[in-house]
Write a protein that holds these residues in place. Structure first.
Motif, PDB file in Angstrom:
ATOM      1  N   ILE A 105       0.865  -1.182   0.000  1.00 58.81           N
ATOM      2  CA  ILE A 105       0.000   0.000   0.000  1.00 58.81           C
ATOM      3  C   ILE A 105       0.896   1.225   0.000  1.00 58.81           C
ATOM      4  CG2 ILE A 105      -1.849   1.251   1.140  1.00 58.81           C
ATOM      5  CD1 ILE A 105      -2.599  -1.361   2.574  1.00 58.81           C
ATOM      6  N   THR A 106       0.843   1.987  -1.063  1.00 60.15           N
ATOM      7  CA  THR A 106       1.610   3.220  -1.182  1.00 60.15           C
ATOM      8  C   THR A 106       0.660   4.339  -1.614  1.00 60.15           C
ATOM      9  OG1 THR A 106       2.158   2.925  -3.533  1.00 60.15           O
ATOM     10  CG2 THR A 106       3.605   1.860  -1.929  1.00 60.15           C
ATOM     11  N   GLY A 107       1.095   5.584  -1.382  1.00 61.22           N
ATOM     12  CA  GLY A 107       0.339   6.727  -1.874  1.00 61.22           C
ATOM     13  C   GLY A 107      -1.001   6.941  -1.211  1.00 61.22           C
ATOM     14  N   ARG A 108      -1.110   6.628   0.071  1.00 62.15           N
ATOM     15  CA  ARG A 108      -2.350   6.814   0.826  1.00 62.15           C
ATOM     16  C   ARG A 108      -2.127   7.782   2.001  1.00 62.15           C
ATOM     17  NH1 ARG A 108      -6.858   5.336  -1.951  1.00 62.15           N
ATOM     18  NH2 ARG A 108      -6.602   3.291  -2.951  1.00 62.15           N
ATOM     19  N   VAL A 109      -3.210   8.372   2.493  1.00 63.26           N
ATOM     20  CA  VAL A 109      -3.112   9.154   3.725  1.00 63.26           C
ATOM     21  C   VAL A 109      -2.590   8.255   4.846  1.00 63.26           C
ATOM     22  CG1 VAL A 109      -4.408  10.425   5.471  1.00 63.26           C
ATOM     23  CG2 VAL A 109      -4.919  10.763   3.039  1.00 63.26           C
ATOM     24  N   THR A 110      -3.173   7.078   4.971  1.00 65.65           N
ATOM     25  CA  THR A 110      -2.668   6.036   5.864  1.00 65.65           C
ATOM     26  C   THR A 110      -2.743   4.704   5.126  1.00 65.65           C
ATOM     27  OG1 THR A 110      -3.519   7.236   7.792  1.00 65.65           O
ATOM     28  CG2 THR A 110      -2.874   4.946   8.127  1.00 65.65           C
ATOM     29  N   GLY A 111      -1.659   3.946   5.169  1.00 69.30           N
ATOM     30  CA  GLY A 111      -1.654   2.657   4.490  1.00 69.30           C
ATOM     31  C   GLY A 111      -2.676   1.705   5.087  1.00 69.30           C
ATOM     32  N   ILE A 112      -2.506   1.394   6.366  1.00 71.77           N
ATOM     33  CA  ILE A 112      -3.487   0.595   7.118  1.00 71.77           C
ATOM     34  C   ILE A 112      -3.944   1.437   8.302  1.00 71.77           C
ATOM     35  CG2 ILE A 112      -3.918  -1.487   8.466  1.00 71.77           C
ATOM     36  CD1 ILE A 112      -1.790  -2.913   6.830  1.00 71.77           C
ATOM     37  N   LEU A 113      -5.228   1.773   8.338  1.00 67.80           N
ATOM     38  CA  LEU A 113      -5.803   2.534   9.443  1.00 67.80           C
ATOM     39  C   LEU A 113      -6.645   1.607  10.301  1.00 67.80           C
ATOM     40  CD1 LEU A 113      -6.335   5.260  10.849  1.00 67.80           C
ATOM     41  CD2 LEU A 113      -8.357   5.485   9.394  1.00 67.80           C
ATOM     42  N   ILE A 114      -6.284   1.484  11.570  1.00 71.99           N
ATOM     43  CA  ILE A 114      -7.027   0.669  12.531  1.00 71.99           C
ATOM     44  C   ILE A 114      -7.895   1.637  13.319  1.00 71.99           C
ATOM     45  CG2 ILE A 114      -6.841  -0.997  14.406  1.00 71.99           C
ATOM     46  CD1 ILE A 114      -3.876  -1.409  13.374  1.00 71.99           C
ATOM     47  N   ASN A 115      -9.178   1.686  12.993  1.00 73.23           N
ATOM     48  CA  ASN A 115     -10.019   2.783  13.462  1.00 73.23           C
ATOM     49  C   ASN A 115     -10.944   2.411  14.603  1.00 73.23           C
ATOM     50  OD1 ASN A 115     -10.452   5.577  12.966  1.00 73.23           O
ATOM     51  ND2 ASN A 115     -12.489   5.098  12.197  1.00 73.23           N
ATOM     52  N   SER A 116     -10.828   1.208  15.123  1.00 65.24           N
ATOM     53  CA  SER A 116     -11.593   0.816  16.293  1.00 65.24           C
ATOM     54  C   SER A 116     -10.824  -0.298  16.989  1.00 65.24           C
ATOM     55  CB  SER A 116     -13.001   0.373  15.893  1.00 65.24           C
ATOM     56  OG  SER A 116     -13.838   0.257  17.024  1.00 65.24           O
ATOM     57  N   VAL A 117     -11.440  -0.972  17.933  1.00 66.62           N
ATOM     58  CA  VAL A 117     -10.732  -1.929  18.780  1.00 66.62           C
ATOM     59  C   VAL A 117     -10.175  -3.093  17.958  1.00 66.62           C
ATOM     60  CG1 VAL A 117     -10.943  -3.513  20.712  1.00 66.62           C
ATOM     61  CG2 VAL A 117     -12.171  -1.333  20.739  1.00 66.62           C
ATOM     62  N   ASN A 159       4.688  -6.176   5.378  1.00 68.67           N
ATOM     63  CA  ASN A 159       3.938  -5.374   4.430  1.00 68.67           C
ATOM     64  C   ASN A 159       4.793  -4.219   3.910  1.00 68.67           C
ATOM     65  OD1 ASN A 159       1.098  -6.569   4.791  1.00 68.67           O
ATOM     66  ND2 ASN A 159       1.714  -6.095   6.902  1.00 68.67           N
ATOM     67  N   ILE A 160       4.581  -3.828   2.664  1.00 71.46           N
ATOM     68  CA  ILE A 160       5.229  -2.644   2.089  1.00 71.46           C
ATOM     69  C   ILE A 160       4.246  -1.492   2.205  1.00 71.46           C
ATOM     70  CG2 ILE A 160       6.205  -1.617   0.012  1.00 71.46           C
ATOM     71  CD1 ILE A 160       6.984  -4.448  -0.870  1.00 71.46           C
ATOM     72  N   ASP A 201       7.817  -2.287   5.974  1.00 72.64           N
ATOM     73  CA  ASP A 201       8.576  -1.176   5.420  1.00 72.64           C
ATOM     74  C   ASP A 201       7.685   0.063   5.413  1.00 72.64           C
ATOM     75  OD1 ASP A 201      10.211   0.583   4.125  1.00 72.64           O
ATOM     76  OD2 ASP A 201      10.581  -0.698   2.389  1.00 72.64           O
ATOM     77  N   PHE A 202       8.013   1.022   6.296  1.00 64.27           N
ATOM     78  CA  PHE A 202       7.265   2.270   6.411  1.00 64.27           C
ATOM     79  C   PHE A 202       8.021   3.444   5.774  1.00 64.27           C
ATOM     80  CE2 PHE A 202       6.044   0.127  10.594  1.00 64.27           C
ATOM     81  CZ  PHE A 202       4.835  -0.356  10.116  1.00 64.27           C
ATOM     82  N   SER A 203       8.970   3.169   4.957  1.00 62.82           N
ATOM     83  CA  SER A 203       9.862   4.207   4.439  1.00 62.82           C
ATOM     84  C   SER A 203       9.102   5.355   3.773  1.00 62.82           C
ATOM     85  CB  SER A 203      10.832   3.601   3.418  1.00 62.82           C
ATOM     86  OG  SER A 203      11.684   2.656   4.029  1.00 62.82           O
ATOM     87  N   ARG A 204       9.700   6.535   3.896  1.00 61.01           N
ATOM     88  CA  ARG A 204       9.230   7.751   3.246  1.00 61.01           C
ATOM     89  C   ARG A 204       7.811   8.136   3.643  1.00 61.01           C
ATOM     90  NH1 ARG A 204      11.827   4.640  -0.078  1.00 61.01           N
ATOM     91  NH2 ARG A 204       9.953   3.930  -1.162  1.00 61.01           N
ATOM     92  N   SER A 205       7.411   7.824   4.856  1.00 60.42           N
ATOM     93  CA  SER A 205       6.142   8.336   5.372  1.00 60.42           C
ATOM     94  C   SER A 205       6.302   9.835   5.637  1.00 60.42           C
ATOM     95  CB  SER A 205       5.764   7.627   6.675  1.00 60.42           C
ATOM     96  OG  SER A 205       5.585   6.237   6.465  1.00 60.42           O
TER      97      SER A 205
END
Length: 337
Positions: A123-135, A144-145, A170-174
């Protein structure tokens, strides 16, 4: 092979009844204003070959248990919102998915669940790659890339999470943070890459955690290497060094009863910042060659009871130790060569 374009949702389950064995293949869900497809309580389904071009959001899954979603490439569909949405999904696997975008939305938007595995996704080019928005409980995020996003992986709310495993990603270039955890307990954080992130790790609301063995010294992080709000936690055996006296190594943004010991921070504007803090211990750290080794400078809240001992603060170019509105502190055994 149905043409289900220009609808609110192309195909969806309307109730929480149990579904199984559905085959959803080669359909055109383009330009859906809500979701391309929305499945609820479905198991053993087949989902492949569908088109989601220019849909506001892509795939939605709710109350699914034991599902596997694998090998999906959504990167060419120009989905500006949520490529994949998960709500109350449990015991499921998400593997080899490409949910990349072009600067907007979320790759995977995860609303509550437990014991899920996210691995080898891109997942690239997103506001957040993976957003965990609740419990979220006992889920694993491994290999994951998640590069070139605002935040690679993050919690979106102050809900309580536990048992998360965040390894080898890999969280590079956030452009914001590589990873941002909120109210997580008993988590594992190791083996991740933060190269050229604006900020590295953010942890909010930690209680009685131990963070150790993280080395960001070669990640070229220019602002916050490690930002944490915590109580009764231990930060030890990490290296948050930088180059050129830029940014902060450890930034404690509130908390009490913490132990910061045995860390290495060199080449920073400030090695360790203590901001709105009481009764913490900073000891036996190597904090050399920074502008300031240790600084406590939150002006609105007088701090008290902190212990700063046996640190190497040598070769600080501005202030070795700078404390503002600090009372009843202990300062002893530090090296100022």
């Amino acid at each position: 092979s149905n043409i289900l374009t220009d609808n609110g949702t192309g195909l969806g389950h309307g109730t929480a009844n149990v579904h199984s064995g559905g085959v959803y293949t080669n359909n055109d869900f383009s330009r859906s204003s809500q979701y391309g497809i929305a499945l609820w309580n479905d198991s053993g389904f087949t989902l492949e070959g569908n088109n989601y071009t220019d849909s506001a959001n892509g795939l939605y899954f709710r109350d699914c248990d034991g599902m596997t979603l694998a090998g999906k490439d959504l990167s060419a569909f120009n989905i500006p919102g949520r490529a994949i949405t998960l709500s109350s999904v449990t015991n499921s696997t998400f593997i080899n998915i490409n949910a990349s975008g072009s600067g907007t939305g979320y790759g995977i938007h995860y609303n509550a669940g437990s014991n899920n595995l996210f691995t080898n996704n891109t997942i690239t080019g997103r506001v957040t790659g993976i957003l965990i928005n609740s419990v979220d409980t006992d889920s694993t995020y491994d290999s994951n890339i998640l590069t070139d996003n605002g935040t690679g992986l993050g919690h979106g709310t102050a809900n309580v999470h536990s048992g998360g495993v965040y390894t080898n990603n890999d969280f590079s270039r956030s452009s914001s943070f590589g990873i941002a955890l909120w109210n997580d307990s008993g988590f594992t954080l190791e083996g991740n890459s933060y190269t050229d992130c604006a900020n590295g790790i953010k942890i909010q609301g930690a209680e009685s955690e131990t963070i150790s063995g993280i080395d960001l010294s070669s990640a070229n992080i220019t602002n916050y290497a490690f930002l944490i709000n915590a109580n009764n936690s231990t930060i030890s055996g990490n290296n948050f060094s930088g180059a050129g006296e830029v940014g902060y190594g450890i930034f404690l943004s509130g908390g009490s009863g913490n132990v910061i010991s045995g860390n290495i921070v060199t080449g920073r504007q400030t090695g360790i910042v203590l901001n709105w803090f009481d009764n913490n211990t900073v000891s036996n750290n190597v904090l050399t060659d920074n502008q300031s080794a240790i600084a406590g400078w939150y002006t609105k809240h007088p701090s008290t009871g902190n212990v700063i001992i046996n640190n190497d603060v040598s070769r600080s170019s501005v202030n070795a130790i700078y404390l503002l509105r600090e009372a009843n502190f202990t300062l002893a055994g530090n090296t100022y060569d």
